[in-house]
Design a protein around this motif. Structure first.
Motif, PDB file in Angstrom:
ATOM      1  N   VAL A   1     -21.424  -8.130  -9.949  1.00 24.03           N
ATOM      2  CA  VAL A   1     -22.394  -8.168 -11.386  1.00 24.03           C
ATOM      3  C   VAL A   1     -23.993  -7.822 -11.074  1.00 24.03           C
ATOM      4  CG1 VAL A   1     -23.396  -9.815 -13.158  1.00 24.03           C
ATOM      5  CG2 VAL A   1     -20.903  -9.573 -12.573  1.00 24.03           C
ATOM      6  N   ILE A   2     -24.465  -8.688  -9.688  1.00 25.25           N
ATOM      7  CA  ILE A   2     -25.760  -8.453  -9.229  1.00 25.25           C
ATOM      8  C   ILE A   2     -25.940  -7.126  -9.090  1.00 25.25           C
ATOM      9  CG2 ILE A   2     -27.089  -9.250  -7.676  1.00 25.25           C
ATOM     10  CD1 ILE A   2     -25.883 -11.814  -7.242  1.00 25.25           C
ATOM     11  N   GLU A   3     -25.227  -6.613  -8.280  1.00 17.95           N
ATOM     12  CA  GLU A   3     -25.188  -5.117  -7.674  1.00 17.95           C
ATOM     13  C   GLU A   3     -25.353  -4.043  -8.716  1.00 17.95           C
ATOM     14  OE1 GLU A   3     -23.439  -5.731  -3.143  1.00 17.95           O
ATOM     15  OE2 GLU A   3     -21.890  -5.149  -4.670  1.00 17.95           O
ATOM     16  N   ARG A   4     -24.537  -4.367  -9.668  1.00 16.09           N
ATOM     17  CA  ARG A   4     -24.537  -3.460 -10.771  1.00 16.09           C
ATOM     18  C   ARG A   4     -25.671  -3.615 -11.959  1.00 16.09           C
ATOM     19  NH1 ARG A   4     -19.633  -3.502 -13.285  1.00 16.09           N
ATOM     20  NH2 ARG A   4     -18.845  -4.923 -12.060  1.00 16.09           N
ATOM     21  N   ASN A   5     -26.313  -4.837 -11.806  1.00 13.07           N
ATOM     22  CA  ASN A   5     -27.197  -4.982 -12.746  1.00 13.07           C
ATOM     23  C   ASN A   5     -28.431  -4.000 -13.041  1.00 13.07           C
ATOM     24  OD1 ASN A   5     -29.056  -6.279 -14.797  1.00 13.07           O
ATOM     25  ND2 ASN A   5     -28.602  -8.457 -14.053  1.00 13.07           N
ATOM     26  N   PRO A   6     -28.439  -3.182 -13.923  1.00 12.32           N
ATOM     27  CA  PRO A   6     -29.512  -2.331 -13.968  1.00 12.32           C
ATOM     28  C   PRO A   6     -30.964  -2.788 -14.227  1.00 12.32           C
ATOM     29  CG  PRO A   6     -28.354  -2.036 -16.332  1.00 12.32           C
ATOM     30  CD  PRO A   6     -27.646  -3.136 -15.096  1.00 12.32           C
ATOM     31  N   THR A   7     -31.052  -3.938 -15.062  1.00  9.55           N
ATOM     32  CA  THR A   7     -32.199  -4.767 -15.100  1.00  9.55           C
ATOM     33  C   THR A   7     -32.929  -5.243 -13.909  1.00  9.55           C
ATOM     34  OG1 THR A   7     -31.353  -6.729 -15.613  1.00  9.55           O
ATOM     35  CG2 THR A   7     -31.704  -5.081 -17.534  1.00  9.55           C
ATOM     36  N   LEU A   8     -32.220  -5.348 -12.834  1.00 10.82           N
ATOM     37  CA  LEU A   8     -32.913  -5.978 -11.606  1.00 10.82           C
ATOM     38  C   LEU A   8     -33.476  -4.999 -10.603  1.00 10.82           C
ATOM     39  CD1 LEU A   8     -30.323  -8.598 -10.629  1.00 10.82           C
ATOM     40  CD2 LEU A   8     -32.363  -9.017 -11.619  1.00 10.82           C
ATOM     41  N   SER A   9     -34.530  -5.185 -10.119  1.00  9.11           N
ATOM     42  CA  SER A   9     -35.183  -4.321  -9.053  1.00  9.11           C
ATOM     43  C   SER A   9     -34.533  -4.693  -7.664  1.00  9.11           C
ATOM     44  CB  SER A   9     -36.802  -4.519  -8.869  1.00  9.11           C
ATOM     45  OG  SER A   9     -36.979  -5.836  -8.059  1.00  9.11           O
ATOM     46  N   GLU A  10     -34.640  -3.529  -6.841  1.00 10.20           N
ATOM     47  CA  GLU A  10     -33.863  -3.993  -5.474  1.00 10.20           C
ATOM     48  C   GLU A  10     -34.132  -5.035  -4.979  1.00 10.20           C
ATOM     49  OE1 GLU A  10     -31.125  -2.065  -4.271  1.00 10.20           O
ATOM     50  OE2 GLU A  10     -31.481  -1.070  -6.085  1.00 10.20           O
ATOM     51  N   GLU A  11     -35.547  -5.571  -5.074  1.00  8.17           N
ATOM     52  CA  GLU A  11     -36.190  -6.734  -4.323  1.00  8.17           C
ATOM     53  C   GLU A  11     -35.336  -7.985  -4.902  1.00  8.17           C
ATOM     54  OE1 GLU A  11     -40.156  -8.600  -3.625  1.00  8.17           O
ATOM     55  OE2 GLU A  11     -40.252  -6.658  -4.249  1.00  8.17           O
ATOM     56  N   GLU A  12     -35.396  -7.919  -6.326  1.00 10.12           N
ATOM     57  CA  GLU A  12     -34.648  -8.863  -7.072  1.00 10.12           C
ATOM     58  C   GLU A  12     -33.325  -9.196  -6.819  1.00 10.12           C
ATOM     59  OE1 GLU A  12     -37.354  -9.210 -11.364  1.00 10.12           O
ATOM     60  OE2 GLU A  12     -35.686  -7.736 -11.124  1.00 10.12           O
ATOM     61  N   LYS A  13     -32.557  -7.944  -6.738  1.00  3.49           N
ATOM     62  CA  LYS A  13     -31.270  -8.201  -6.099  1.00  3.49           C
ATOM     63  C   LYS A  13     -31.065  -8.747  -5.018  1.00  3.49           C
ATOM     64  CE  LYS A  13     -29.302  -4.084  -8.859  1.00  3.49           C
ATOM     65  NZ  LYS A  13     -28.992  -2.501  -8.641  1.00  3.49           N
ATOM     66  N   SER A  14     -31.850  -8.408  -3.843  1.00  2.00           N
ATOM     67  CA  SER A  14     -31.564  -8.871  -2.534  1.00  2.00           C
ATOM     68  C   SER A  14     -31.743 -10.371  -2.748  1.00  2.00           C
ATOM     69  CB  SER A  14     -32.407  -8.070  -1.475  1.00  2.00           C
ATOM     70  OG  SER A  14     -33.824  -8.229  -1.850  1.00  2.00           O
ATOM     71  N   VAL A  15     -33.012 -10.837  -3.261  1.00  2.00           N
ATOM     72  CA  VAL A  15     -32.974 -12.217  -3.404  1.00  2.00           C
ATOM     73  C   VAL A  15     -31.903 -12.942  -3.774  1.00  2.00           C
ATOM     74  CG1 VAL A  15     -34.437 -13.896  -4.633  1.00  2.00           C
ATOM     75  CG2 VAL A  15     -35.672 -12.155  -3.524  1.00  2.00           C
ATOM     76  N   GLN A  16     -31.198 -12.075  -5.140  1.00  3.43           N
ATOM     77  CA  GLN A  16     -29.973 -13.047  -5.747  1.00  3.43           C
ATOM     78  C   GLN A  16     -28.857 -12.893  -4.645  1.00  3.43           C
ATOM     79  OE1 GLN A  16     -29.152 -12.167  -9.636  1.00  3.43           O
ATOM     80  NE2 GLN A  16     -31.204 -12.288 -10.483  1.00  3.43           N
ATOM     81  N   LEU A  17     -28.701 -11.743  -4.175  1.00  3.42           N
ATOM     82  CA  LEU A  17     -27.693 -11.723  -3.221  1.00  3.42           C
ATOM     83  C   LEU A  17     -27.920 -12.555  -1.781  1.00  3.42           C
ATOM     84  CD1 LEU A  17     -27.050  -7.851  -3.191  1.00  3.42           C
ATOM     85  CD2 LEU A  17     -25.623  -9.392  -3.951  1.00  3.42           C
ATOM     86  N   LEU A  18     -28.972 -13.102  -1.429  1.00  2.00           N
ATOM     87  CA  LEU A  18     -29.080 -14.014  -0.410  1.00  2.00           C
ATOM     88  C   LEU A  18     -28.685 -15.189  -0.877  1.00  2.00           C
ATOM     89  CD1 LEU A  18     -30.483 -13.600   2.221  1.00  2.00           C
ATOM     90  CD2 LEU A  18     -32.566 -14.599   1.202  1.00  2.00           C
ATOM     91  N   GLY A  19     -29.141 -15.444  -2.533  1.00  6.45           N
ATOM     92  CA  GLY A  19     -28.734 -16.867  -2.795  1.00  6.45           C
ATOM     93  C   GLY A  19     -27.250 -16.836  -2.795  1.00  6.45           C
ATOM     94  N   LEU A  20     -26.608 -15.832  -3.268  1.00 14.18           N
ATOM     95  CA  LEU A  20     -24.898 -15.698  -3.393  1.00 14.18           C
ATOM     96  C   LEU A  20     -24.530 -16.057  -1.876  1.00 14.18           C
ATOM     97  CD1 LEU A  20     -22.880 -15.456  -5.457  1.00 14.18           C
ATOM     98  CD2 LEU A  20     -22.773 -13.018  -4.862  1.00 14.18           C
ATOM     99  N   GLY A  21     -25.225 -15.303  -1.058  1.00 12.85           N
ATOM    100  CA  GLY A  21     -24.562 -15.474   0.524  1.00 12.85           C
ATOM    101  C   GLY A  21     -24.622 -16.977   0.767  1.00 12.85           C
ATOM    102  N   GLU A  22     -25.833 -17.903   0.361  1.00 18.02           N
ATOM    103  CA  GLU A  22     -25.759 -18.948   0.960  1.00 18.02           C
ATOM    104  C   GLU A  22     -24.538 -19.726   0.274  1.00 18.02           C
ATOM    105  OE1 GLU A  22     -29.663 -20.676   0.085  1.00 18.02           O
ATOM    106  OE2 GLU A  22     -30.581 -19.334   1.606  1.00 18.02           O
ATOM    107  N   THR A  23     -24.525 -19.785  -1.075  1.00 20.65           N
ATOM    108  CA  THR A  23     -23.252 -20.341  -1.879  1.00 20.65           C
ATOM    109  C   THR A  23     -22.161 -20.068  -0.914  1.00 20.65           C
ATOM    110  OG1 THR A  23     -24.629 -19.911  -3.879  1.00 20.65           O
ATOM    111  CG2 THR A  23     -22.248 -20.533  -4.186  1.00 20.65           C
ATOM    112  N   THR A  24     -21.978 -18.635  -0.764  1.00 25.17           N
ATOM    113  CA  THR A  24     -20.521 -18.500  -0.011  1.00 25.17           C
ATOM    114  C   THR A  24     -20.393 -19.304   1.241  1.00 25.17           C
ATOM    115  OG1 THR A  24     -20.821 -16.169  -0.860  1.00 25.17           O
ATOM    116  CG2 THR A  24     -19.296 -16.399   0.699  1.00 25.17           C
ATOM    117  N   ALA A  25     -21.614 -19.199   2.028  1.00 21.10           N
ATOM    118  CA  ALA A  25     -21.587 -20.026   3.234  1.00 21.10           C
ATOM    119  C   ALA A  25     -21.224 -21.625   3.046  1.00 21.10           C
ATOM    120  CB  ALA A  25     -22.730 -19.823   3.956  1.00 21.10           C
TER     121      ALA A  25
END
Ligand code: HEM
Length: 366
Positions: free
Chosen positions: A207-231
């Motif tokens: 959902v994050i990767e395909r979200n057209p309203t997010l900039s690349e920078e915003e995506k990487s912040v959100q993916l980082l958060g998701l990575g922490e959740t997964t950890a």
């Protein structure tokens, strides 16, 4: 009919002479009576009385939960008492509104007489934090001093002594650690559950990767958060990773207790888990209401004194606002929601476990 007890008189029973003779305005004593100081005193005293009641309830709950085993009927009693605590907390939050009928200018009429006294010295409030399980080394320090540096030596000893006793956090943790049903010889619930949650987290990732309203920078912040959740989630199933996060101070609840709390939260619809779930939820409520009170008090302080320092010497509003975020005790229980999946995706429990949880009594079975 003869009564075995002597007749009682209302004000004697409630010791009203002493209680109602305990409001002495400093402003009056110093020859500059300030009308609103009476309200200030009474509101603080009402708080202290309610703190006393909360401590009374909490001590009883800690006592009941510390028994081994905890009697099933006592869980309901703990839930009722904790519910009483949350109702009192709501009154405590609301009560600030009464104090806010005093304006900042009214407060200035007597504020100077109060130095260096402050709510910071409320022993019962500190006891309440200690009983819940707030640890000394996770407290914000102001002016690099220990939280009990501003109280009398006698009160300091009382607080240090209180820190030696089991807390609500300890009691709930060891009770959770003793939760049965987590595993049987053939029970593979956690494996199925782990893959169901990974599916959910993978879906979040796409959902994050395909979200057209997010900039690349915003995506990487959100993916980082998701990575922490997964950890964090992986740590739920890996005792050594869980332990490492505990050592880093990112988690506090033991591995076994976390699994048990997650199990209870997921299968709360099973009759035998309904009360344990309400117990966990009550602690999350208490933590949340403490935080709400802290914020609410900080906002009132901002309104009353702006950004002046407090009578107790702290930075005032800024110090109080930071305690609201950092002085939480049951964050690990609150955070469990991260790992909940919809009921429809929940792995089915084996019949044996379901039967045990559902009070199924077959002839000859116990
Ligand atoms: C005009 C009303 C109030 C003002 C301006 C005020 C101000 C402050 C300030 C500035 C502090 C930070 C410590 C310091 O430097 O003094 C503080 C702490 C505190 N106050 Fe108040 N307060 C008010 C009313 C109350 C009431 C009604 C209570 C109820 C008991 C209360 C309880 C506390 C507690 C428990 C703390 C310690 C909080 C912590 O360290 O986390 N305050 N207050």
């Amino acid at each position: 009919m003869d009564r075995p007890f002597p007749p009682l008189y209302y004000s004697e029973y409630l010791q009203l002479d002493g209680l109602l003779d305990s409001q002495h305005r400093k402003s009056e004593e110093y020859g500059a009576p300030a009308h609103d100081e009476m309200l200030f005193i009474i509101v603080h005293q009402a708080y202290e009385l309610w703190f006393k009641q909360i401590l009374f309830e909490m001590d009883s709950v800690i006592g009941l939960l510390s028994a081994e085993p905890v009697e099933e009927a006592h869980i309901g009693m703990c839930v009722s008492r904790l519910h009483r605590v949350t109702e009192i907390q709501k009154v405590l939050i609301d009560q600030l509104r009464i104090l806010e009928t005093m304006t900042p200018l009214d407060f200035l009429d007597f504020r100077d007489f109060l130095f260096p006294a402050s709510g910071f010295q409320s022993i019962q409030f500190r006891m309440l934090e200690i009983r819940l399980g707030l640890q000394s080394d996770s407290r914000l320090r102001y002016n690099q001093a220990a939280y009990h540096s501003r109280v009398s030596p006698q009160h300091r000893d009382q607080l240090i002594e209180a820190e030696q006793h089991p807390t609500m956090f300890d009691a709930i943790q060891s009770w959770l650690e003793r939760t049965p049903f987590l595993e049987t010889e053939s029970y593979r619930f956690w494996d199925a559950y782990r893959s169901a949650v990974h599916e959910m987290l993978d879906a979040d990732r796409s959902v994050i990767e395909r979200n057209p309203t997010l900039s690349e920078e915003e995506k990487s912040v959100q993916l980082l958060g998701l990575g922490e959740t997964t950890a964090h989630f992986d740590a739920v199933f890996d005792p050594s990773r869980h332990e490492a996060l505990r050592t880093e101070g990112k988690l506090r609840l033991s591995h076994r207790a976390t699994l048990a709390a997650l199990f209870v939260s997921l299968y709360r619809d099973q009759p035998i888990l309904a009360m344990p779930y309400r117990l966990i939820a009550a602690l999350v409520d208490i933590d949340e209401l403490m935080t709400t009170w802290r914020y609410r008090h900080a906002l009132m302080v901002h309104r009353m004194i702006g950004t002046k320092i407090g009578t107790g010497g702290s930075s005032g509003y800024h110090y109080l606002k930071s305690t609201a975020e950092s002085h939480r005790v049951f964050s690990d229980l609150t955070n469990l929601s991260t790992f909940l999946i919809p009921r429809t995706a929940l792995p089915e429990l084996p019949a044996l476990v379901r039967d045990r949880l559902g009070f199924v009594h077959k002839s000859g079975s116990r």
